[in-house]
Design an enzyme around this catalytic site. Structure first.
Site, PDB file in Angstrom:
ATOM      1  N   ASP A  69     -62.724 -22.358  17.966  1.00 52.30           N
ATOM      2  CA  ASP A  69     -62.448 -21.891  16.478  1.00 52.30           C
ATOM      3  C   ASP A  69     -63.626 -22.518  15.680  1.00 52.30           C
ATOM      4  OD1 ASP A  69     -60.884 -20.835  14.302  1.00 52.30           O
ATOM      5  OD2 ASP A  69     -61.004 -22.819  13.521  1.00 52.30           O
ATOM      6  N   GLU A  88     -65.960 -18.592  18.741  1.00 55.48           N
ATOM      7  CA  GLU A  88     -65.944 -17.793  17.486  1.00 55.48           C
ATOM      8  C   GLU A  88     -67.177 -18.058  16.570  1.00 55.48           C
ATOM      9  OE1 GLU A  88     -63.041 -16.851  13.403  1.00 55.48           O
ATOM     10  OE2 GLU A  88     -63.580 -18.968  14.112  1.00 55.48           O
TER      11      GLU A  88
HETATM   12  C1  GLC Z   1     -61.021 -19.409  12.051  1.00 55.14           C
HETATM   13  C2  GLC Z   1     -59.822 -18.958  12.264  1.00 55.14           C
HETATM   14  C3  GLC Z   1     -59.062 -18.300  11.152  1.00 55.14           C
HETATM   15  C4  GLC Z   1     -58.911 -19.755  10.138  1.00 55.14           C
HETATM   16  C5  GLC Z   1     -60.247 -20.557  10.084  1.00 55.14           C
HETATM   17  C6  GLC Z   1     -60.267 -22.087   9.753  1.00 55.14           C
HETATM   18  O1  GLC Z   1     -61.636 -18.595  11.538  1.00 55.14           O
HETATM   19  O2  GLC Z   1     -59.732 -17.671  13.052  1.00 55.14           O
HETATM   20  O3  GLC Z   1     -57.825 -18.081  11.059  1.00 55.14           O
HETATM   21  O4  GLC Z   1     -58.437 -19.776   9.058  1.00 55.14           O
HETATM   22  O5  GLC Z   1     -61.021 -20.670  11.425  1.00 55.14           O
HETATM   23  O6  GLC Z   1     -59.562 -22.635  10.967  1.00 55.14           O
END
Ligand code: GLC
Length: 585
Positions: free
Chosen positions: A241, A303
């Site tokens: 993440d 991500e």
């Molecule tokens: C990422 C997740 C999202 C979350 C953010 C903070 O982008 O996909 O849902 O709010 O991280 O953890």
């Protein structure tokens, strides 16, 4: 991260592995203590051929009637996933959490939140999934913890606590003034004053999500141990993440201000000093080494909303020693049916200097569903099929989001008081939050669409579930679900579609996106023709230079159905938003 707001990334140039044709990976096998793993890795890892499916666990299947999805619910739906043709599921966080950010605020990295079940339930999920040849990928949240994590509680307890340096604490500029102008991705200052020790802590996301200090070796060790905890339990890897946010400028330079204001009323800024700092890659290499300690080629998926191919390429690592599958947000966020845009982006990634495997998706739990973003409001079901065909025929590892296969649409709350996602409360009405793309999975036409027996599930079930649900669509050969199933099955049976080269055709056509997926050597290929416009189009496909001798293509899948005469290559006529997939020799 996602397209609700765009950040501007610093462009840092590094030398990339400039070996053509993807041979980088083979020249530099990942470090591992076990020679056998190295051998396995150099061959043909499973994640190159997999179809991955994201499950938002709160919304997939509730097994105990509390209105929230859970692990046993997921296990009970594994046969559905197997029949759909899914090879791996990525499950959004199920760790213990106060749920401010619905699980992305973790208070224990080595446990399961009772809301979702127990570790025993998790183990059963992994083994039942394995029996069906489905792998389980965990979500790993390294940038921040919950403010309820014992590490943070210790850290905030005094300036001299041994865990003080596990987080980012700084003095304010003066009374009532944060250390600098950095902003949270979720609005307002990224610094929160903590009166008990008279300092500010940094949080890239909600105030309840303090950022870990990745310059502290103890933090790294603790987080890598957490990865090992799950790898020991048989997970097949991690979706990491918000990975580009791990480091911040230690000198606390102010971020540049941009014109205009965001949905929260703050001035727009470029997150120049808090995003994509070069040290991120050092950590990714370390994470990769942890994954490589385990058999079975665990995969790392990142991500990070990389703004261009140069930045995206860095995620693979100079020696292909970082993540195997960086999520490609550029493809996800084209946000219009544009053959030239898709063609250009695909061409770029095909030439990525690391020779890395592309990883495409169109929807996830952070952005409005593709049905709404790519639909024209009139032909959305046909466009859903067009997007499915694109996702599942491109040369890449495809990533689906639960419900896209039945044409689920974004269903935003209509009243502020119904909003669950805090950013929706803060940014209402301009920013309605992410509830709309997280509504319960639509299994059938019964109450709550078969998701839950609770009086009120955590989010309302959209009215569209009466028509768009697994049960109804399974019985309709023309449904979006049946179309996905056929596509995924074709991907499995046609090796050209799964592993073949990507050969763009008709490079200048403004409306029709056509390409071959071609096996090495022989002339056999799969022809994909996608009409991205609302008018029928006729194109001339000259495939002779690609070693194809046929004068027409043999249809495998077409939507709408097409007559054989239409598939004559030099006068190929494709209906509005039409999909054609055929074989040519
Ligand atoms: C990422 C997740 C999202 C979350 C953010 C903070 O982008 O996909 O849902 O709010 O991280 O953890």
């Amino acid at each position: 991260m996602w397209n609700r707001a765009k950040s501007i990334f610093p462009i840092v140039t590094i030398d990339l592995c400039l070996v053509a044709g993807g041979t980088c990976a083979q020249q530099a096998p990942p470090q591992t203590s076990k020679a056998q793993h190295t051998l396995q890795k150099a061959e043909d890892p499973w994640w190159k051929h997999a179809v991955i499916y994201e499950i938002y666990p709160r919304s997939f299947q509730d097994s105990n009637g509390d209105g929230v999805g859970d692990i046993n619910g997921i296990t009970s739906r594994l046969d559905y996933l197997r029949d759909l043709g899914i090879d791996a599921v990525w499950i959004s966080p199920m760790y213990p959490s106060p749920l401010v950010d619905f699980g992305y605020d973790v208070s224990d990295y080595s446990a399961i939140d009772p809301l979702y079940g127990t570790l025993a339930d998790f183990d059963r999920l992994v083994s039942e999934a394995k029996r069906r040849n489905i792998r389980v990928i965990m979500d790993f949240v390294p940038n921040h913890t919950s403010d309820q994590h014992p590490w943070f509680k210790e850290s905030r307890s005094s300036r001299t606590n041994p865990k003080r340096d596990w987080y980012i604490w700084r003095d304010g500029k003066g009374p009532g003034q944060p250390p600098n102008n950095w902003q949270s991705w979720f609005g307002h200052s990224a610094w929160k004053f903590d009166p008990s020790t008279n300092q500010y802590y940094y949080h890239h996301f909600y105030t309840e999500q303090p950022d870990l200090n990745w310059r502290n070796p103890e933090v790294r060790k603790a987080m890598y141990d957490a990865m090992r905890f799950w790898l020991e339990r048989g997970v097949a890897g991690f979706r990491i993440d918000a990975v580009s946010r791990l480091f911040e400028d230690p000198n606390l330079h102010d971020d540049p201000i941009l014109p205009g204001k965001n949905a929260y009323g703050d001035p727009n800024i470029a997150h120049k000093y808090t995003d994509n700092l070069p040290e991120v890659h050092e950590v990714l290499r370390e994470m990769r080494r942890v994954a490589d300690e385990y058999p079975g080629n665990p995969v790392l998926i990142s991500e990070a909303d990389e703004p261009n191919i140069t930045e995206l390429t860095k995620m693979y690592g100079r020696k292909n020693d970082e993540v195997q599958l960086p999520m490609d947000f550029q493809i996800a966020d084209v946000n219009k049916l544009s053959a030239p845009d898709f063609r250009r982006l695909l061409n770029e990634i095909e030439r990525n200097a690391a020779g890395g495997q592309p990883h495409y998706f169109f929807s996830n739990h952070d952005q409005p569903r593709q049905w709404d973003r790519y639909g024209d409001g009139v032909h959305n079901d046909q466009i859903a099929k067009l997007m499915a065909a694109l996702l599942l025929t491109m040369r890449a590892t495809p990533l689906m989001y639960y419900g896209e296969e039945i044409g689920m649409r974004t269903t935003d709350p209509v009243r502020k008081e119904d909003v669950q996602d805090p950013i929706g409360k803060m940014g209402w009405p301009e920013e309605k939050g992410r509830d709309g793309e997280r509504t319960p999975m639509q299994w059938d036409g019964s109450k709550n669409a078969g998701f839950s027996t609770a009086e009120r599930p955590w989010l309302p079930v959209p009215l569209s579930s009466a028509k768009y649900n697994v049960n109804a669509e399974s019985q309709d050969p023309g449904s979006i679900l049946s179309f996905y199933k056929r596509l995924i099955a074709l991907r499995r049976s046609e090796s050209a579609l799964r592993d073949g080269r990507y050969v763009p055709l008709d490079r200048d056509d403004p409306f029709v996106f056509a390409y071959l997926r071609k096996k090495p050597g022989k002339g056999d290929a799969i022809l994909v023709v996608l009409n991205m416009s609302g008018e029928p189009r006729t194109v001339k496909l000259d495939l002779a230079a690609d070693g194809i001798r046929d004068s027409s293509a043999r249809p495998l899948i077409a939507a709408p159905e097409m007559a054989q005469e239409a598939t004559v290559l030099n006068h190929f006529t494709i209906p509005a938003f039409g999909v054609f997939i055929g074989s040519v020799h």
